[in-house]
Design a protein around this motif. Structure first.
Motif, short mmCIF file in Angstrom:
data_model
loop_
_atom_site.label_atom_id
_atom_site.label_comp_id
_atom_site.label_asym_id
_atom_site.label_seq_id
_atom_site.Cartn_x
_atom_site.Cartn_y
_atom_site.Cartn_z
N GLU A 1 50.42 78.52 17.06
CA GLU A 1 50.66 77.73 18.27
C GLU A 1 49.78 78.18 19.43
O GLU A 1 49.27 77.35 20.19
CB GLU A 1 52.13 77.82 18.68
N HIS B 1 61.10 70.67 13.60
CA HIS B 1 61.28 71.87 14.42
C HIS B 1 59.96 72.38 14.96
O HIS B 1 59.89 72.95 16.06
CB HIS B 1 62.01 72.97 13.62
N GLU B 2 58.88 72.15 14.20
CA GLU B 2 57.55 72.56 14.67
C GLU B 2 57.06 71.63 15.78
O GLU B 2 56.41 72.07 16.74
CB GLU B 2 56.58 72.57 13.50
N TYR C 1 59.02 70.07 17.93
CA TYR C 1 59.78 70.45 19.13
C TYR C 1 59.24 71.74 19.74
O TYR C 1 59.06 71.85 20.96
CB TYR C 1 61.26 70.61 18.80
N SER C 2 58.96 72.71 18.91
CA SER C 2 58.50 74.00 19.40
C SER C 2 57.17 73.89 20.14
O SER C 2 57.03 74.37 21.28
CB SER C 2 58.36 74.98 18.23
N SER D 1 57.39 71.58 23.33
CA SER D 1 58.16 72.22 24.40
C SER D 1 57.28 73.18 25.18
O SER D 1 57.34 73.23 26.42
CB SER D 1 59.35 72.99 23.81
N LYS D 2 56.45 73.93 24.47
CA LYS D 2 55.55 74.87 25.13
C LYS D 2 54.47 74.14 25.92
O LYS D 2 54.15 74.50 27.07
CB LYS D 2 54.93 75.81 24.10
#
Length: 301
Positions: free
Chosen positions: A157, A187-188, A190-191, A194-195
Motif C-alpha cells: 500500500e 477489505h483491501e 476499504y483499506s 481509506s488511507k
C-alpha cells in the motif's frame, strides 16, 4: 446498522477508451461515434473518449483524431489518455481540455506497458503535468496495478500512496486508482481507499475496478464506505488490458448504476439508455456482454 454512504456518486464512463482498446477486430469509427453519442444521452457527465497511443501497440485507437473531431460535447468533461510526450503534442492540437496520464506502481508492469520503470515514467510525466496545468488543462493521473501486479503479485500500500503523492505534488487534479487485474478483495479496497482519502482529502479520488474475479461491485461498496464518491465504469463491462493477460473489463456501468440506485444513491444516469448504447456496439464485440442488468433489460437478439 448505520451505513456511511454518500447521497450522490459521479460515474466516469471509460467504455469508449478502456473498454474498446483491447478489441482485436477494429470497430468502425462511425459505430464508435454513435456509441459515444448514445452514452452522452444517458446523463453521464464525464467520459474517457479515446487515447493517443501508438497504433502499432493499440490499433483500436488509431482513429482518435476522428473521434475527437466528432464527439466533444461542451456540456460534458471528455478525457483523452496520453502515454508520452508524442501523445501530449497530439492532444494539444485538439479542442479537448482534459488529459489523462498513466503509470503503474509496479516496475514490472510499467516496463511491459511503456518500456520504462515507474521512476523513469515519472521523470517524464511530472514536467508534462506541470506544462499541461500551466496551459489550463484538467489532468487526471491513472495509477495502474495499485493492488496487484500480474508479474510481481501483491503491491505494498505504501508504494501506491507514494506514487499518488508524487502526482499530487506535480499538481494533478484527479487520481484514478486502479485494480488493473481485478484481484483486489473488498477489505483491501476499504483499506487502501481509506488511507488515500485520509492523506489527500482535498483532491478528486476515483476508484477503478476491473471485474475479472467478479468482486467489482463488492469493491465499489467497500470504497463507498471508505469515502470514495467517484468511480470509473465501462458500459457493458467492456474492456481488458493488453499487458495483463486474463484481465476482463471494468465493472459494468449499468450494474453499478442499478446497485447505487437500489441503495438510494443518485448518479443521474439512465440505465435503459445505457442498454441502448450497448445494443449498438454489441454486434462488433469479440465477447458476449455478461452484465446482469443488460441481460435482463436488452431486447437485442
Amino acid at each position: 446498522m448505520t451505513l456511511h454512504l454518500p447521497k450522490k456518486v459521479t460515474i466516469i464512463e471509460v467504455g469508449p477508451r478502456d473498454g474498446l482498446q483491447n478489441e482485436k477486430n477494429f470497430i468502425p469509427t462511425a459505430i464508435k461515434i454513435d456509441f459515444i453519442k448514445r452514452l452522452q444521452e444517458t446523463g453521464l457527465q464525464e467520459m474517457e473518449l479515446t487515447s493517443f497511443v501508438s497504433p502499432k501497440w493499440v490499433p483500436q485507437m488509431r482513429d482518435a483524431s476522428d473521434i475527437l473531431a466528432s464527439c466533444l460535447n461542451p456540456k460534458m468533461k471528455h478525457i483523452v489518455l496520453v502515454p508520452n510526450r508524442k501523445g501530449i503534442e497530439l492532444v494539444l492540437k485538439t479542442p479537448c481540455r482534459a488529459v489523462a496520464v498513466f503509470v503503474g506502481v509496479s516496475d514490472e508492469f510499467n516496463k511491459r506497458n511503456s518500456n520504462k520503470t515507474t521512476a523513469e515514467s515519472m521523470k517524464e510525466l511530472v514536467p508534462a503535468v506541470t506544462e499541461l496545468k500551466g496551459k489550463g488543462y484538467f489532468v487526471r493521473a491513472c495509477i495502474s496495478t495499485a493492488f496487484y501486479c500480474p508479474y510481481k503479485g501483491k503491491i505494498v500500500e505504501a508504494d501506491t500512496i507514494k506514487l499518488c503523492q508524487q502526482f499530487i505534488d506535480a499538481g494533478v487534479d484527479e487520481l484514478s486508482v486502479a485494480d488493473t487485474i481485478g484481484m483486489a478483495a473488498p477489505h483491501e479496497s476499504y483499506s487502501l481507499f481509506s488511507k488515500i482519502t485520509e492523506y489527500f482529502p482535498n483532491h478528486l479520488i476515483t476508484a477503478h475496478f476491473h471485474d475479472t474475479r467478479k468482486m467489482g461491485l463488492a469493491n465499489i461498496y467497500s470504497a463507498l464506505e471508505a469515502g470514495i464518491v467517484r468511480f470509473d465504469t465501462s458500459a457493458g463491462g467492456l474492456g481488458g488490458c493488453p499487458f495483463a493477460k486474463g484481465a476482463t473489463g471494468n465493472v459494468a456501468t449499468e450494474d453499478v448504476v442499478y446497485m447505487l440506485s437500489r441503495m438510494g444513491i443518485e448518479t443521474g444516469v439512465d440505465g435503459t439508455k445505457l442498454v441502448s448504447a450497448i445494443d449498438l456496439v454489441r454486434p462488433y464485440l469479440s465477447s458476449p456482454i455478461e452484465s446482469a442488468f443488460y441481460r435482463l433489460h436488452s431486447t437485442a437478439e
